[in-house]
Design an enzyme around this catalytic site. Structure first.
Site, PDB file in Angstrom:
ATOM      1  N   LYS A   1       0.814  -1.219   0.000  1.00  0.00           N
ATOM      2  CA  LYS A   1       0.000   0.000   0.000  1.00  0.00           C
ATOM      3  C   LYS A   1       0.847   1.269   0.000  1.00  0.00           C
ATOM      4  O   LYS A   1       0.444   2.278  -0.579  1.00  0.00           O
ATOM      5  CB  LYS A   1      -0.979   0.022   1.158  1.00  0.00           C
ATOM      6  CG  LYS A   1      -0.363   0.122   2.538  1.00  0.00           C
ATOM      7  CD  LYS A   1      -1.447   0.097   3.602  1.00  0.00           C
ATOM      8  CE  LYS A   1      -0.868   0.122   5.005  1.00  0.00           C
ATOM      9  NZ  LYS A   1      -0.230   1.377   5.351  1.00  0.00           N
ATOM     10  N   THR A   2       2.035   1.229   0.641  1.00  0.00           N
ATOM     11  CA  THR A   2       2.889   2.417   0.649  1.00  0.00           C
ATOM     12  C   THR A   2       3.346   2.756  -0.762  1.00  0.00           C
ATOM     13  O   THR A   2       3.375   3.924  -1.165  1.00  0.00           O
ATOM     14  CB  THR A   2       4.113   2.206   1.560  1.00  0.00           C
ATOM     15  OG1 THR A   2       3.659   1.872   2.869  1.00  0.00           O
ATOM     16  CG2 THR A   2       4.955   3.474   1.627  1.00  0.00           C
TER      17      THR A   2
ATOM     18  N   ASP B   1      -4.026   7.228   4.865  1.00  0.00           N
ATOM     19  CA  ASP B   1      -3.559   5.869   5.133  1.00  0.00           C
ATOM     20  C   ASP B   1      -4.138   5.378   6.465  1.00  0.00           C
ATOM     21  O   ASP B   1      -4.519   6.173   7.320  1.00  0.00           O
ATOM     22  CB  ASP B   1      -2.029   5.864   5.180  1.00  0.00           C
ATOM     23  CG  ASP B   1      -1.442   4.464   5.146  1.00  0.00           C
ATOM     24  OD1 ASP B   1      -2.192   3.509   4.849  1.00  0.00           O
ATOM     25  OD2 ASP B   1      -0.239   4.325   5.418  1.00  0.00           O
ATOM     26  N   GLU B   2      -4.190   4.056   6.654  1.00  0.00           N
ATOM     27  CA  GLU B   2      -4.696   3.440   7.888  1.00  0.00           C
ATOM     28  C   GLU B   2      -6.074   4.002   8.254  1.00  0.00           C
ATOM     29  O   GLU B   2      -6.341   4.360   9.410  1.00  0.00           O
ATOM     30  CB  GLU B   2      -3.708   3.660   9.049  1.00  0.00           C
ATOM     31  CG  GLU B   2      -2.297   3.180   8.784  1.00  0.00           C
ATOM     32  CD  GLU B   2      -2.154   1.665   8.768  1.00  0.00           C
ATOM     33  OE1 GLU B   2      -3.180   0.971   8.911  1.00  0.00           O
ATOM     34  OE2 GLU B   2      -1.026   1.172   8.594  1.00  0.00           O
TER      35      GLU B   2
ATOM     36  N   ARG C   1       3.048  -9.895  10.719  1.00  0.00           N
ATOM     37  CA  ARG C   1       4.347  -9.209  10.806  1.00  0.00           C
ATOM     38  C   ARG C   1       5.466 -10.122  10.328  1.00  0.00           C
ATOM     39  O   ARG C   1       6.556  -9.654  10.003  1.00  0.00           O
ATOM     40  CB  ARG C   1       4.664  -8.802  12.248  1.00  0.00           C
ATOM     41  CG  ARG C   1       3.736  -7.816  12.937  1.00  0.00           C
ATOM     42  CD  ARG C   1       3.383  -6.629  12.116  1.00  0.00           C
ATOM     43  NE  ARG C   1       2.152  -6.854  11.372  1.00  0.00           N
ATOM     44  CZ  ARG C   1       1.743  -6.107  10.354  1.00  0.00           C
ATOM     45  NH1 ARG C   1       2.471  -5.099   9.934  1.00  0.00           N
ATOM     46  NH2 ARG C   1       0.614  -6.376   9.724  1.00  0.00           N
TER      47      ARG C   1
ATOM     48  N   GLN D   1      -7.089  -4.983  10.456  1.00  0.00           N
ATOM     49  CA  GLN D   1      -5.962  -4.495  11.238  1.00  0.00           C
ATOM     50  C   GLN D   1      -6.344  -3.318  12.141  1.00  0.00           C
ATOM     51  O   GLN D   1      -5.485  -2.552  12.567  1.00  0.00           O
ATOM     52  CB  GLN D   1      -4.817  -4.081  10.307  1.00  0.00           C
ATOM     53  CG  GLN D   1      -4.240  -5.230   9.503  1.00  0.00           C
ATOM     54  CD  GLN D   1      -3.005  -4.830   8.718  1.00  0.00           C
ATOM     55  OE1 GLN D   1      -1.928  -4.608   9.273  1.00  0.00           O
ATOM     56  NE2 GLN D   1      -3.158  -4.727   7.404  1.00  0.00           N
TER      57      GLN D   1
END
Length: 846
Positions: A50-51, A242-243, A632, A283
């Site tokens: 996504k970044t 974002d997020e 992770r 998340q």
């Protein structure tokens, strides 16, 4: 749209460059990058790139003619903002990127308020000036404690931290003191409303805002002032968030107003205007901070025209890890269905370890890290649900010479010397900042005592003036002797002198000037101790931080610097230049990735946490936390649990976590042979083993204080020579933290609450229930024998009267063997039935 000179900005240099970025994108990523009109929702699974999508989208927008002045990119951590800027600079160049607003919600709001806060007044007519300061948690609590004194309220009933949480929750729902007070429905809420009102007024007198104020004040400013709202509506044509699953109502309202200008959607021209919300409901793990994942879940209802793209192709983890994550999260109901798949092959199975207790679990983790090899330490992270779980792991790591760093310990900016110099800067920037004044009025020592400071504060509250204003007329008050008044005037003149010359220095030079002129540095040098030298080194690092910052800012450097210092988080201090295993909570691990991950303490009541057992929504959040932990891991995942765990000084027997059973059996295996188990678990006490092993080895430097330990303030831990354990983040390989460690919220527990927790967890009834479960489970076990057949015991028998060092006299009712341990069910005369392990408790025959 704001016009810009493309030649001046160097835009012509990037044409064609973004085409190279598009080459490696998958179909869904390409669609998310190139959709340049209207509203877009990107449901980005963990590790789905996504970044890269966000940075490529920004570059694509600019290549297609968008102004960098008109782009707003909102991230949730300063670390993420820095990473995005760095990536964009490689694509677009620094000259372009410096005109794009990239930052966290708090930093973006702070920037808006620095420009326009003087246009805002709250319902009671209170206003703030542009040179406001930002109060941290301790300063906010101090204001609340003062409010309790003014109202003559008992701080045991109205606990300052609880009040602060209520105020914070209210602000996250866009309620200020006035709104909260009007909604109070009982006596307690009415008093909280009064505290809130005094709190808000005190902040305004000091021209200060707290963290929540940054959001609510920016939102209220845009709501109240059409001209300011129109200014930013016209400025920002393209917004990326974002997020998005972690937004709260205040943050969402801010984004909505910036994008729509508060106009009805049908009246907003979507041509050359975009909103891109990137998030993953799976998340969402910050509801306790006010985050509301339902905002993303209902986004389509608020923006019916929004298109949705799912990013499910994972570039981070192997297939076995992703299959485990998918199967775990499928048990949640409130989510948007998606299925991550890997590009990295099947990978090895998940390793699950059952330990007898937390000591064995800790030694297993440390030993496994050693087997991976010293060159792999920085590729490993150990995750746990609460900070309290780290103690045994730390001890095992020290005993086995495994270097580690802890995330979530004392932050660089929470160290005394750093907070002191920041307080000087804050007071110079805003003389009305009474919290900063109280911190440094006698630092270094000026013979100004707490009684004097308290008197000044009382006069300040009575006259509704700042404490600095009171110092300006100090000789008019009979409460102060001539000598005291002279010292107070000298302090005020010192600050006025700094204010007069602050524009004559670069920021880093100005910090040095303060340290010299105040005598702060000389006091540390005169002390001439190890700790004072550490503090001097930290101040030197702070000057380095100031120097780096001054190179990137041209306007209001000091104000922006203070804002950034106030917004630094634990994760912002993580660097990749230390060859040590990383220890942190699962919440701290959000946004990070490691080749090798350990998730420890997977037991019912530990993870998931005991407080969520009766709440489906909270249980689902715990499961999302497990999902975050699993994802992770890039290559290898280790999970572990203990049959018993010491809590509140006693052993508690837990069932394995339900999350383990939600992972398909074919994805899990145990990798511990009996020989390995015996080698790893050499003692039932990590602390004793650590002390014993360290006493036998000669390869440690015992003179340096530990920098990341959760032990007592005078604890001196060993460090490998030439390879010190460190959690200093980016503050140098030889950085050693101060020995006084500020306790985390998880570690702080009043004695009364601790006793109540003990009673709830280790009550006789609860132990009887647990024993019944264990007895039932062991009936088929060869180690188990019924009472009629006799119990195997090397020390005690059923019916024996025993004396326990804590519970007194009791009678043994039954005995059961669990693994290598013998458990006695004892009925004590005063405490009722208890389950006792004689190996860990002093018990003798009477």
């Amino acid at each position: 749209m704001i016009k810009y000179n493309s030649t001046y900005l160097g835009i012509n240099k990037i044409f064609g460059m973004t085409n190279n970025l598009l080459d490696g994108l998958n179909e869904e990523q390409l669609q998310a990058v190139t959709d340049n009109e209207g509203v877009l929702t990107v449901l980005a699974g963990a590790g789905s790139g996504k970044t890269r999508v966000l940075t490529s989208r920004i570059a694509q927008l600019i290549e297609n003619g968008a102004s960098p002045f008109g782009i707003l990119a909102v991230t949730f951590t300063n670390k993420a903002a820095k990473e995005m800027k760095t990536r964009l600079e490689k694509i677009l160049g620094e000259e372009i990127v410096k005109h794009i607003w990239v930052g966290t919600f708090h930093s973006i709001c702070g920037r808006i308020l620095r420009q326009d806060i003087e246009n805002y007044k709250n319902e009671e007519g209170i206003s703030w000036q542009k040179n406001f300061v930002i109060y941290d948690e301790d300063e906010s609590l101090a204001v609340i404690k003062n409010a309790l004194k003014v109202l003559d309220l008992d701080d045991k009933v109205y606990k300052p931290k609880t009040i602060k949480t209520e105020i914070s929750n209210a602000k996250n729902k866009l309620m200020n003191a006035y709104a909260f007070a009007t909604r109070a429905r009982d006596y307690y809420q009415d008093k909280v409303g009064q505290i809130f009102t005094i709190y808000e007024k005190a902040l305004s007198v000091n021209n200060a805002l707290d963290f929540d104020d940054l959001l609510i004040t920016a939102v209220k400013l845009l709501e109240q002032c059409p001209e300011v709202r129109e200014k930013y509506f016209r400025k920002f044509s393209h917004i990326l968030v974002d997020e998005f699953q972690d937004t709260n109502q205040a943050q969402y309202q801010l984004i909505r107003m910036l994008f729509t200008g508060n106009y009805p959607l049908e009246n907003v021209d979507m041509k050359n205007r975009t909103l891109c919300a990137v998030g993953d409901i799976d998340q969402s793990i910050y509801s306790w901070r006010g985050a509301d994942y339902k905002i993303l879940l209902n986004f389509q209802k608020d923006f019916p025209m929004a298109k949705t793209i799912k990013l499910e192709k994972n570039y981070r983890s192997v297939t076995n890890i992703l299959e485990a994550a998918n199967k775990v999260i499928e048990n949640n109901f409130e989510r948007v269905k998606k299925n991550l798949y890997s590009t990295k092959g099947q990978g090895s199975k998940i390793q699950c370890f059952e330990a007898q207790d937390q000591a064995e679990e800790a030694f297993h983790i440390a030993q496994t890290c050693k087997r991976y090899g010293k060159d792999k330490y920085q590729e490993i992270a150990v995750l746990y649900r609460t900070n309290a779980q780290s103690r045994a792991i730390e001890e095992a790591f020290m005993a086995m010479s495994v270097p580690y760093r802890m995330i979530g310990g004392l932050k660089f900016y929470e160290r005394k010397e750093i907070k002191d110099i920041v307080a000087y800067l804050r007071l110079i920037y805003n003389p009305n900042d009474s919290a900063a004044l109280k911190r440094i009025i006698n630092v270094p020592k000026r013979a100004i005592g707490q009684t004097t400071v308290k008197k000044i504060e009382e006069i300040s509250l009575e006259k509704e003036l700042s404490m600095f204003d009171i110092l300006g007329e100090i000789k008019n008050y009979d409460e102060f002797s001539g000598a005291t008044a002279t010292r107070l005037e000298a302090f005020r003149n010192l600050i006025l002198g700094f204010i007069e010359k602050k524009e004559s220095f670069l920021l880093s030079e100005f910090v040095t000037e303060i340290l010299m002129e105040t005598g702060y540095l000389k006091e540390l040098e005169d002390e001439d101790s190890v700790e004072s030298q550490v503090r001097i080194d930290n101040l030197q690092e702070f000057i380095n931080v100031a120097r780096e910052f001054e190179e990137t800012e041209t306007e209001d450097v000091l104000g922006e610097f203070l804002s950034q210092v106030a917004l630094v988080s634990d994760v912002d201090e993580i660097t990749d230049d230390t060859n040590a295993v990383t220890l942190m909570t699962l919440h701290s691990a959000k946004g990070l990735e490691y080749p090798i991950i350990f998730i420890s303490g997977l037991e019912e009541g530990i993870f998931p946490h005991q407080r969520v057992q009766n709440s489906n929504s909270e249980l689902e959040e715990e499961r999302r936390l497990m999902y975050v932990g699993i994802t992770r891991a890039q290559e290898k995942l280790h999970i572990s649990y203990a049959k018993r765990r010491q809590m509140w000084g006693e052993y508690r027997y837990n069932e394995p976590s339900r999350f383990i059973f939600e992972i398909p059996r074919n994805l899990i295996e145990s990798n511990m042979s009996q020989a390995e188990k015996e080698e790893t678990y050499s003692s039932k006490s990590t602390f004793k083993t650590a002390v014993k092993n360290l006493g036998e080895r000669q390869d440690f430097d015992r003179d340096k204080p530990v920098s990341n330990s959760s032990f007592g303030k005078n604890f001196v831990a060993p460090q490998l020579k030439d390879k010190p354990i460190s959690n200093a983040g980016g503050f140098g390989k030889n950085f050693v933290a101060p020995q006084v460690k500020k306790k985390s919220q998880d570690e702080q527990s009043p004695k009364k609450e601790k006793t109540e927790g003990f009673k709830n967890v280790i009550s006789g009834v609860e132990q009887a229930r647990l024993m019944a479960q264990k007895l039932k489970a062991q009936k088929e076990s060869p180690q188990y024998t019924s009472e009629n057949q006799g119990f195997h015991s090397t020390n005690f028998s059923v019916g024996d009267k025993v004396l326990h060092d804590k519970f007194g006299i009791g009678t043994i009712n039954s005995i059961v063997n669990i693994g290598n341990s013998t458990l006695y069910r004892v009925e004590f005369e005063k405490y009722g039935i208890k389950a006792v392990d004689a190996e860990f408790n002093k018990m003798t025959l009477t």
